[in-house]
Design a protein around this motif. Structure first.
Motif, short mmCIF file in Angstrom:
data_model
loop_
_atom_site.label_atom_id
_atom_site.label_comp_id
_atom_site.label_asym_id
_atom_site.label_seq_id
_atom_site.Cartn_x
_atom_site.Cartn_y
_atom_site.Cartn_z
N UNK A 185 -1.35 6.67 -17.34
CA UNK A 185 -0.59 6.53 -18.57
C UNK A 185 0.36 5.34 -18.50
N UNK A 186 1.01 5.12 -17.37
CA UNK A 186 1.92 3.99 -17.23
C UNK A 186 1.19 2.66 -17.41
N UNK A 206 3.87 1.57 -8.66
CA UNK A 206 2.93 1.19 -9.72
C UNK A 206 3.55 0.13 -10.62
N UNK A 207 4.77 0.34 -11.03
CA UNK A 207 5.43 -0.60 -11.93
C UNK A 207 5.71 -1.94 -11.26
N UNK A 208 6.02 -1.92 -9.99
CA UNK A 208 6.27 -3.18 -9.27
C UNK A 208 5.02 -4.04 -9.24
N UNK A 233 0.85 -1.19 0.00
CA UNK A 233 0.00 0.00 0.00
C UNK A 233 0.89 1.24 0.00
N UNK A 234 0.65 2.13 -0.91
CA UNK A 234 1.39 3.39 -1.01
C UNK A 234 0.52 4.50 -0.45
N UNK A 235 1.08 5.31 0.45
CA UNK A 235 0.36 6.45 1.04
C UNK A 235 0.28 7.57 0.01
N UNK A 236 -0.91 7.86 -0.44
CA UNK A 236 -1.06 8.87 -1.49
C UNK A 236 -0.66 10.27 -1.02
N UNK A 237 -0.57 10.48 0.30
CA UNK A 237 -0.09 11.76 0.80
C UNK A 237 1.39 11.99 0.47
N UNK A 286 8.08 12.13 -8.18
CA UNK A 286 7.05 11.12 -8.40
C UNK A 286 7.65 9.73 -8.61
N UNK A 287 8.96 9.62 -8.50
CA UNK A 287 9.62 8.35 -8.77
C UNK A 287 9.18 7.23 -7.84
N UNK A 288 9.08 7.43 -6.51
CA UNK A 288 8.65 6.33 -5.63
C UNK A 288 7.25 5.82 -5.98
N UNK A 289 6.37 6.73 -6.32
CA UNK A 289 5.00 6.35 -6.70
C UNK A 289 5.00 5.50 -7.96
N UNK A 290 5.75 5.93 -8.95
CA UNK A 290 5.78 5.17 -10.21
C UNK A 290 6.51 3.84 -10.04
N UNK A 291 7.49 3.79 -9.16
CA UNK A 291 8.16 2.51 -8.88
C UNK A 291 7.18 1.53 -8.25
#
Length: 451
Positions: A179-180, A135-137, A116-120, A128-133
């Motif tokens: 988009x990803x 998502x990609x994982x 779970x990623x904290x959207x805050x 935005x790199x941690x969020x996209x990492x």
């Protein structure tokens, strides 16, 4: 949000008391003489197949609990959860019949083990790199296992520290994730925005349309009186049509915290969303008033109780379990079922193959003391050309016992009605203000409800 693991003189006084007693007496008289509710079922008006759109659940399972004999009778069709729950339970729930999995990527807290990623934290310091990492994982895992999921980017982003309507970072996080996912999985279905209330939905939809990242399934949460559920769906459909858009609708959390254990409310919500003919409606999870095993309160999101359909021992059934089982048994075509008051709810299904009519009824906030009347119209057309000419009626009360367990519903009627005719009617005893009822009518001789 539910989806979180965690008098100045004596004379004046006497006068006041007399008025109060008179008022109370008037109220009591009004209640005692209140008109009985009426449910009318027209067996000649078909409204489409029973699709069990409201047989959805939220996170409250694990790979070993509850046992399959408590899941299978409910015939679940949809499931929503973060990556950890979906990945851990995908195979088991597929075996149970689930075909729609909504995988949620971001919530308003962080939980590494459940992915779970904290959207805050999205876009902090412009990064935005941690969020996209993240998502990609999750995309990697889904693709590796060749799972079929719907991508629910955020859960209740309106409850972030800065709500999404005012939060450009959250909007950008949505755009990037959208988009990803689309780039890596052609044909991927995006669900959202999964906001906590319907009234918060349209501003996001307007923004997402302007930026070309409109969800493929429009989703929101709604916990109010079931009598208003269809109005929200109709309003959303009208909005989408005005935008020249066609989108499925998912109400991916239903049943509010104040009433989720209420039997009549549960039946009413199921009836409303089955009639709404949407993609899915999923039962929410809430703090359990009976479970004080952790920090003096346990959230049914955290335990394998099917969002509280099971008691805190993970075994005993609550009234809601019997209601969902009744719903699962309703096969064939949905036929018109109307009531004369908004506090009375009805769902009816006619199985032409077996010659069986099943009803699920619920009361919510109805304090009438009179018996409820059920009228069946055009009965002769539905049961024509059958060898047995006497209809049998079986009715069971599913009493509202709050959050306590209920071993089984109470049989109140087990009798022949009459020879098949154009119209038949009967009254239901012991149908109190928050109860549910299940009814079977058919050309059989004995009551046989599933247990």
């Amino acid at each position: 949000m539910s989806f979180i693991v965690r008098l100045s003189t004596l004379r004046a006084g006497v006068s006041f008391l007399a008025i109060g007693l008179l008022t109370c007496g008037m109220v009591l008289v009004c209640v005692a003489w209140s008109r009985a509710g009426t449910i009318t079922v027209d067996l000649d008006v078909e409204q489409g197949a029973m699709n069990h759109r409201a047989s959805g659940y939220l996170v409250s399972v694990d790979p070993s609990q509850p046992s399959m004999d408590l899941i299978l009778p409910l015939k679940p069709t949809s499931f929503r959860g973060n990556a950890g729950y979906v990945l851990h339970n995908y195979d088991r729930l597929t075996e149970a019949g689930v075909t729609e999995f909504q995988l949620t990527l971001g919530l308003v807290f962080h939980h590494l083990a459940l992915q779970i990623f904290d959207i805050n934290q999205i876009g902090m310091d412009g990064n935005f790199t941690p969020w996209l990492a993240h998502v990609n994982h999750i995309i990697d895992q889904v693709m590796e296992r060749r799972l079929s999921v719907l991508w629910d980017i955020y859960n209740e982003p309106d409850l972030a520290a800065l709500p999404i309507g005012e939060n450009e970072l959250l909007k950008e996080g949505w755009r990037l994730a959208y988009q990803h996912i689309k780039q890596r999985i052609p044909g991927a279905v995006i669900v959202g925005p999964s906001v906590s209330r319907f009234r918060l939905l349209k501003p996001f939809l307007e923004w997402s349309q302007a930026y070309g990242v409109f969800p493929d399934v429009v989703a929101y949460h709604e916990y109010g009186d079931p009598s208003g559920a269809l109005a929200y769906v109709s309003d959303l459909r009208a909005y989408l049509k005005a935008q020249d858009l066609e989108r499925p609708i998912s109400v991916n959390e239903v049943l509010g915290q104040e009433s989720w254990t209420n039997a009549g409310y549960t039946a009413g919500v199921i009836a409303a969303y089955e009639r709404a003919d949407i993609l899915s409606a999923m039962r929410a999870c809430w703090p359990d008033p009976q479970d004080t095993s952790r920090d003096n309160v346990e959230n049914t999101c955290d335990n394998p109780t099917l969002d509280g359909l099971l008691y805190v021992d993970r075994q005993a059934k609550r009234p809601g379990w019997h209601i969902y089982q009744t719903y699962a048994e309703m096969q064939g075509v949905r036929v018109a079922a109307t009531t004369d008051r908004p506090s009375l709810h009805a769902l009816a299904a006619l199985d032409k193959t077996s010659g069986t009519l099943r009803l699920l009824l619920g009361k919510y906030g109805d304090y009438s003391t009179e018996e409820t009347k059920v009228i069946l119209q055009h009965v002769d057309r539905a049961f024509a050309m059958r060898q047995r000419k006497i209809l049998h009626l079986c009715a069971e009360q599913i009493p509202d016992v709050g959050s306590g367990p209920l071993d089984s519903p109470t049989l109140t009627i087990d009798q022949d009605l009459s020879e098949v005719s154009e119209e038949l009617s009967f009254t239901l005893p012991q149908f109190y203000h928050s109860d549910a009822y299940r009814i079977v009518v058919g050309l059989f001789e004995h009551c046989q409800f599933p247990r």
